[in-house]
Scaffold this motif. Structure first.
Motif, PDB file in Angstrom:
ATOM      1  N   PHE A  89       9.791  -1.189  12.099  1.00  0.00           N
ATOM      2  CA  PHE A  89       8.205  -1.179  11.180  1.00  0.00           C
ATOM      3  C   PHE A  89       7.447  -0.030  11.034  1.00  0.00           C
ATOM      4  CE2 PHE A  89       5.379  -1.605   8.000  1.00  0.00           C
ATOM      5  CZ  PHE A  89       5.946  -1.531   6.716  1.00  0.00           C
ATOM      6  N   ARG A  90       7.361   0.915  10.459  1.00  0.00           N
ATOM      7  CA  ARG A  90       6.229   1.331  10.766  1.00  0.00           C
ATOM      8  C   ARG A  90       5.245   2.750   9.176  1.00  0.00           C
ATOM      9  NH1 ARG A  90       7.756   7.260  12.651  1.00  0.00           N
ATOM     10  NH2 ARG A  90      10.212   7.223  12.477  1.00  0.00           N
ATOM     11  N   ILE A  91       4.137   2.802   9.346  1.00  0.00           N
ATOM     12  CA  ILE A  91       4.145   3.374   8.403  1.00  0.00           C
ATOM     13  C   ILE A  91       3.675   4.630   8.886  1.00  0.00           C
ATOM     14  CG2 ILE A  91       3.008   1.671   7.049  1.00  0.00           C
ATOM     15  CD1 ILE A  91       0.274   2.352   7.518  1.00  0.00           C
ATOM     16  N   LYS A  92       4.112   5.847   8.346  1.00  0.00           N
ATOM     17  CA  LYS A  92       3.356   7.355   8.947  1.00  0.00           C
ATOM     18  C   LYS A  92       2.431   7.844   7.739  1.00  0.00           C
ATOM     19  CE  LYS A  92       5.853  11.720  10.525  1.00  0.00           C
ATOM     20  NZ  LYS A  92       6.700  12.266  10.692  1.00  0.00           N
ATOM     21  N   SER A  93       1.506   8.950   7.860  1.00  0.00           N
ATOM     22  CA  SER A  93       0.665   9.476   6.676  1.00  0.00           C
ATOM     23  C   SER A  93      -0.005  11.015   7.127  1.00  0.00           C
ATOM     24  CB  SER A  93      -0.661   8.617   6.696  1.00  0.00           C
ATOM     25  OG  SER A  93      -1.135   9.395   6.117  1.00  0.00           O
ATOM     26  N   PRO A  94       0.102  11.728   6.744  1.00  0.00           N
ATOM     27  CA  PRO A  94      -0.532  13.165   6.821  1.00  0.00           C
ATOM     28  C   PRO A  94      -1.853  12.861   7.123  1.00  0.00           C
ATOM     29  CG  PRO A  94      -0.202  12.833   4.452  1.00  0.00           C
ATOM     30  CD  PRO A  94       0.110  11.633   5.114  1.00  0.00           C
ATOM     31  N   LEU A  95      -2.433  11.899   6.953  1.00  0.00           N
ATOM     32  CA  LEU A  95      -3.753  11.639   7.109  1.00  0.00           C
ATOM     33  C   LEU A  95      -4.100  10.921   8.398  1.00  0.00           C
ATOM     34  CD1 LEU A  95      -4.514   9.323   3.800  1.00  0.00           C
ATOM     35  CD2 LEU A  95      -5.331  11.547   4.363  1.00  0.00           C
ATOM     36  N   LYS A  96      -4.560  12.065   9.549  1.00  0.00           N
ATOM     37  CA  LYS A  96      -4.532  11.963  10.495  1.00  0.00           C
ATOM     38  C   LYS A  96      -5.459  10.863  11.760  1.00  0.00           C
ATOM     39  CE  LYS A  96      -2.417  16.311  11.299  1.00  0.00           C
ATOM     40  NZ  LYS A  96      -2.546  17.730  12.039  1.00  0.00           N
TER      41      LYS A  96
ATOM     42  N   TRP B 211       0.778  -0.525   0.115  1.00  0.00           N
ATOM     43  CA  TRP B 211      -0.038   0.222  -0.268  1.00  0.00           C
ATOM     44  C   TRP B 211       0.679   1.117  -0.067  1.00  0.00           C
ATOM     45  CZ3 TRP B 211      -4.365  -1.492   4.104  1.00  0.00           C
ATOM     46  CH2 TRP B 211      -5.532  -2.149   3.801  1.00  0.00           C
ATOM     47  N   GLY B 212       2.017   1.095   0.527  1.00  0.00           N
ATOM     48  CA  GLY B 212       2.480   2.391   0.509  1.00  0.00           C
ATOM     49  C   GLY B 212       3.496   2.604  -0.749  1.00  0.00           C
ATOM     50  N   GLY B 213       3.318   1.803  -2.183  1.00  0.00           N
ATOM     51  CA  GLY B 213       3.969   1.950  -2.628  1.00  0.00           C
ATOM     52  C   GLY B 213       3.252   1.482  -3.723  1.00  0.00           C
ATOM     53  N   LEU B 214       2.395   1.732  -3.435  1.00  0.00           N
ATOM     54  CA  LEU B 214       1.073   2.746  -4.056  1.00  0.00           C
ATOM     55  C   LEU B 214       0.113   3.789  -3.655  1.00  0.00           C
ATOM     56  CD1 LEU B 214      -1.243  -1.085  -4.377  1.00  0.00           C
ATOM     57  CD2 LEU B 214      -0.016   0.332  -6.159  1.00  0.00           C
ATOM     58  N   SER B 215       0.592   4.370  -3.244  1.00  0.00           N
ATOM     59  CA  SER B 215       0.269   5.357  -2.168  1.00  0.00           C
ATOM     60  C   SER B 215       0.835   6.436  -1.638  1.00  0.00           C
ATOM     61  CB  SER B 215      -1.128   5.764  -0.928  1.00  0.00           C
ATOM     62  OG  SER B 215      -1.383   6.452  -0.969  1.00  0.00           O
ATOM     63  N   ASP B 216       1.189   7.857  -2.333  1.00  0.00           N
ATOM     64  CA  ASP B 216       1.909   8.990  -1.658  1.00  0.00           C
ATOM     65  C   ASP B 216       1.476   9.439   0.012  1.00  0.00           C
ATOM     66  OD1 ASP B 216       3.225   8.942  -4.522  1.00  0.00           O
ATOM     67  OD2 ASP B 216       2.120  10.201  -5.728  1.00  0.00           O
ATOM     68  N   ALA B 217       0.559   8.878   0.143  1.00  0.00           N
ATOM     69  CA  ALA B 217      -0.029   9.738   1.456  1.00  0.00           C
ATOM     70  C   ALA B 217       0.485   8.477   1.941  1.00  0.00           C
ATOM     71  CB  ALA B 217      -2.011   9.279   1.161  1.00  0.00           C
ATOM     72  N   LEU B 218       0.874   7.189   1.838  1.00  0.00           N
ATOM     73  CA  LEU B 218       1.407   6.261   3.356  1.00  0.00           C
ATOM     74  C   LEU B 218       3.320   6.369   2.837  1.00  0.00           C
ATOM     75  CD1 LEU B 218      -0.306   3.102   3.058  1.00  0.00           C
ATOM     76  CD2 LEU B 218      -1.177   4.887   4.975  1.00  0.00           C
ATOM     77  N   GLN B 219       3.987   6.800   4.375  1.00  0.00           N
ATOM     78  CA  GLN B 219       5.253   6.605   4.616  1.00  0.00           C
ATOM     79  C   GLN B 219       6.288   4.696   5.005  1.00  0.00           C
ATOM     80  OE1 GLN B 219       7.146   9.741   6.640  1.00  0.00           O
ATOM     81  NE2 GLN B 219       9.307   9.237   5.577  1.00  0.00           N
ATOM     82  N   VAL B 220       6.347   4.874   4.378  1.00  0.00           N
ATOM     83  CA  VAL B 220       7.054   2.987   5.413  1.00  0.00           C
ATOM     84  C   VAL B 220       8.108   3.309   5.167  1.00  0.00           C
ATOM     85  CG1 VAL B 220       7.476   0.892   4.621  1.00  0.00           C
ATOM     86  CG2 VAL B 220       5.626   1.750   3.626  1.00  0.00           C
TER      87      VAL B 220
END
Length: 265
Positions: A44-51, A28-37
């Protein structure tokens, strides 16, 4: 290699379940600019400006020293941007006292999920398909939007996240199969199948409240399991809430462990 459940130990099932979820987040991180792996030797974590914690979580922890300093750094990274996040802990994560450290840093422990697996080689449908339900994989953009609406309503996710979830669901990847269940023109049920390292993972299983108790969850789960079996997989895994436990056990899933969850808001 597609793993057979009979050949796996309990710790192996748990690690493969964690690996499957991490793989899905990677994809999903590779498919979306909104998800940072973000991945290193410690986590291992994911981070997003989507709060929302759905888009911000820690999925693996392996810290051998200075655990307090490490936790402080992660917590400050999210909190400095006012991002709520979820820290998920598995039986083999290190150190064993990580949960206590999270609580000391202001986390709230919330109900976790039960790790379950099924042997697909012996799986057979338990009931005939419901005539009023049409199950199909995501095709048109409309299906992805309807998937998002159904899942967000079922999981209590605020409406402002409908669009980014719909966009993510509509992205194509050979290892992801998204399902929707229609009654007339309304999507009443959703589910996602994800293939990684010989394991079929099941996610996003949801049925609208007004349609629960009618066998719809049984039907969409059966469709997923038959699809995975047809594609040559021998083992499927999922993360069950207490609400879905009875259904999954009826289908033939067995319990293998628990994933603890700590919420920071």
């Amino acid at each position: 290699m597609n793993f057979s459940l009979e050949d796996l130990t309990v710790p192996e099932v748990i690690k493969l379940t964690q690996d499957n979820m991490i793989g899905l987040m990677h994809t999903w991180g590779g498919l979306s600019d909104a998800l940072q792996v973000i991945e290193d030797e410690n986590c291992f974590r994911i981070k997003s400006p989507l709060k929302h914690p759905l888009f911000n979580n820690i999925l693996k922890t392996n810290v051998v020293q200075d655990v307090h300093r490490f936790v402080d750094s992660i917590v400050n990274d999210y909190k400095s941007q006012q991002i709520p996040f979820l820290w998920r802990i598995w039986d083999h994560d290190k150190p064993v006292e990580i949960g206590s450290v999270l609580l000391e840093n202001g986390a709230q422990q919330i109900p976790g999920t039960i790790l379950m697996a099924i042997n697909l080689d012996t799986f057979q449908p338990l009931t005939p398909p419901l005539p009023e339900l049409t199950i199909q994989t995501i095709g048109m953009k409309r299906d992805a939007v309807n998937f998002s609406q159904c899942a967000c309503t079922s999981f209590g996710i605020p409406k402002q996240f409908l669009e980014p979830i719909g966009e993510l669901i509509h992205k194509e990847d050979p290892n992801i199969v998204n399902f929707v269940g229609y009654v007339d023109d309304t999507v009443v049920s959703t589910a996602t199948l994800y293939y990684r390292n010989g394991i079929a993972g099941i996610y996003n299983v949801a049925t609208l409240l007004d349609f629960q108790g009618k066998g719809i969850g049984m039907d969409i789960m059966t469709a997923l399991l038959l699809k995975a079996k047809l594609d040559g997989y021998h083992t499927a895994i999922l993360h069950a809430t207490p609400a879905g436990l009875r259904l999954y056990e009826k289908l033939g899933f067995s319990k293998y462990g628990e994933m603890k969850e700590y919420l920071f808001v």
